[in-house]
Design an enzyme around this catalytic site. Structure first.
Site, mmCIF file in Angstrom:
data_model
loop_
_atom_site.group_PDB
_atom_site.id
_atom_site.type_symbol
_atom_site.label_atom_id
_atom_site.label_comp_id
_atom_site.label_asym_id
_atom_site.label_seq_id
_atom_site.Cartn_x
_atom_site.Cartn_y
_atom_site.Cartn_z
ATOM 1 N N SER A 1 42.814 29.749 -16.369
ATOM 2 C CA SER A 1 42.617 29.635 -14.920
ATOM 3 C C SER A 1 43.300 30.826 -14.270
ATOM 4 O O SER A 1 44.254 31.380 -14.826
ATOM 5 C CB SER A 1 43.250 28.344 -14.396
ATOM 6 O OG SER A 1 43.244 28.321 -12.984
ATOM 7 N N TYR B 1 50.057 21.982 -13.909
ATOM 8 C CA TYR B 1 48.774 22.626 -14.206
ATOM 9 C C TYR B 1 48.971 24.134 -14.408
ATOM 10 O O TYR B 1 48.501 24.702 -15.404
ATOM 11 C CB TYR B 1 47.787 22.350 -13.064
ATOM 12 C CG TYR B 1 46.417 22.941 -13.274
ATOM 13 C CD1 TYR B 1 45.465 22.290 -14.068
ATOM 14 C CD2 TYR B 1 46.048 24.140 -12.671
ATOM 15 C CE1 TYR B 1 44.199 22.831 -14.253
ATOM 16 C CE2 TYR B 1 44.788 24.682 -12.850
ATOM 17 C CZ TYR B 1 43.859 24.026 -13.640
ATOM 18 O OH TYR B 1 42.608 24.566 -13.827
#
Ligand SMILES: NC(=O)c1ccc[n+]([C@@H]2O[C@H](COP(=O)([O-])OP(=O)(O)OC[C@H]3O[C@@H](n4cnc5c(N)ncnc54)[C@H](O)[C@@H]3O)[C@@H](O)[C@H]2O)c1
Length: 273
Positions: free
Chosen positions: A161, A174
């Protein structure tokens, strides 16, 4: 706010005759939904035999049926957190495909929170899916990916990401998990560089998938949240799963034969600021 400009090529077109995966066996985790589904369809469209795997078997089966080569592949229920589940997948890939050319570690979850808002069980869950998952699946597939006698090289593409390269408030676990995936990419690239296995990751920014829709659904005004989010990338629109699939397909293909250990951002320019 604007959507993808219509002057751009249709997403996922890959050129009319791109067939970079003819005869290749590819495993895609998290293939039931969003980016994983788009990757599976893209690789199959370019000739791959796909193993569409997910904890959601119904979704993975639907992905396979939507692909243009369902009879050449299979769908399987796999929990990337579990070494046993992943070992069963490796055995099935060996039995059905007789080897493996491409692994796409895409399965992931997002749970919002600063660390004071993140219970230890939630931290562990995010790490289990997002970081232990790619480790376990890669490890189980390595014997096939490193098998001698392949005509061309093999490839792993992790879906990290942009949040693995920069951070965002209230996304601590995350972001930490995705930074781990970027680091794992580099370590694996170095470890297998001379053995014909390339390892790269994609770093998507804001991509319109069910994961993003769940985030919008938590807002009081979904449309306002969508509009505000669309304005965040410098290009002023949200990316599509197919935009990420195109990048994954490039990194997984032999066209990227000199590319290993890279983290490719697909973010409409967010990370440039
Ligand atoms: N959507 C975005 O904006 C965005 C941005 C950057 C990175 N990503 C990453 O892209 C990947 C795909 O995300 P998406 O947006 O398509 O989300 P999604 O929720 O649509 O898809 C994720 C898939 O992973 C599967 N999955 C979850 N836990 C699993 C497990 N334990 N075992 C096997 N499968 C499991 C889910 O069932 C689902 O099909 C994730 O790794 C995510 O972190 C997404």
């Amino acid at each position: 706010m604007m959507d993808v400009p219509s002057t751009l090529l249709p997403i996922g077109s890959g050129g009319p005759s791109a067939r970079r995966f003819t005869g290749k066996a590819c495993v895609i985790t998290g293939a039931a939904s969003g980016i994983g589904r788009a990757v599976a369809l893209r690789l199959a469209a370019e000739g791959a035999r796909i193993a569409a795997v997910d904890i959601d078997l119904a979704g993975a089966t639907e992905t396979l049926s939507l692909s243009n080569n369902p009879e050449g592949g299979f769908a399987a229920s796999v929990d990337v957190r579990s070494a046993d589940s992943v070992a069963k997948l490796a055995a099935e890939v060996e039995a059905r495909f007789g080897g493996l050319d491409v692994l796409v570690n895409n399965a992931g979850i997002e749970i919002l929170g600063s660390i004071d808002e993140t219970a230890p069980e939630v931290w562990d869950e995010i790490m289990a899916v997002n970081l232990r998952g790619p480790y376990l699946v890669s490890r189980a597939m390595l014997p096939m990916l490193l098998a001698p006698g392949k005509q061309t090289g093999t490839a792993i593409v992790h879906n990290a990401s942009l949040m693995g390269l920069v951070s965002s408030a209230r996304l601590a676990a995350y972001c930490a998990s995705k930074a781990g995936v970027v680091s794992l990419t580099r370590s694996m690239a170095l470890d297998y560089a001379t053995r014909n296995l390339r390892v790269n990751c994609v770093c998507p920014g804001i991509i319109h998938t069910p994961m993003l829709e769940r985030r919008f659904a938590m807002q009081p005004d979904r449309e306002a949240a969508y509009r505000a989010t669309s304005l965040r990338p410098p290009v002023h629109y949200i990316g599509h799963a197919e935009d990420v699939a195109a990048a994954v397909a490039y990194l997984a293909s032999d066209e990227a034969r000199f590319v290993t250990g890279s983290a490719l951002t697909i973010d409409g320019g967010v990370g440039a600021a």
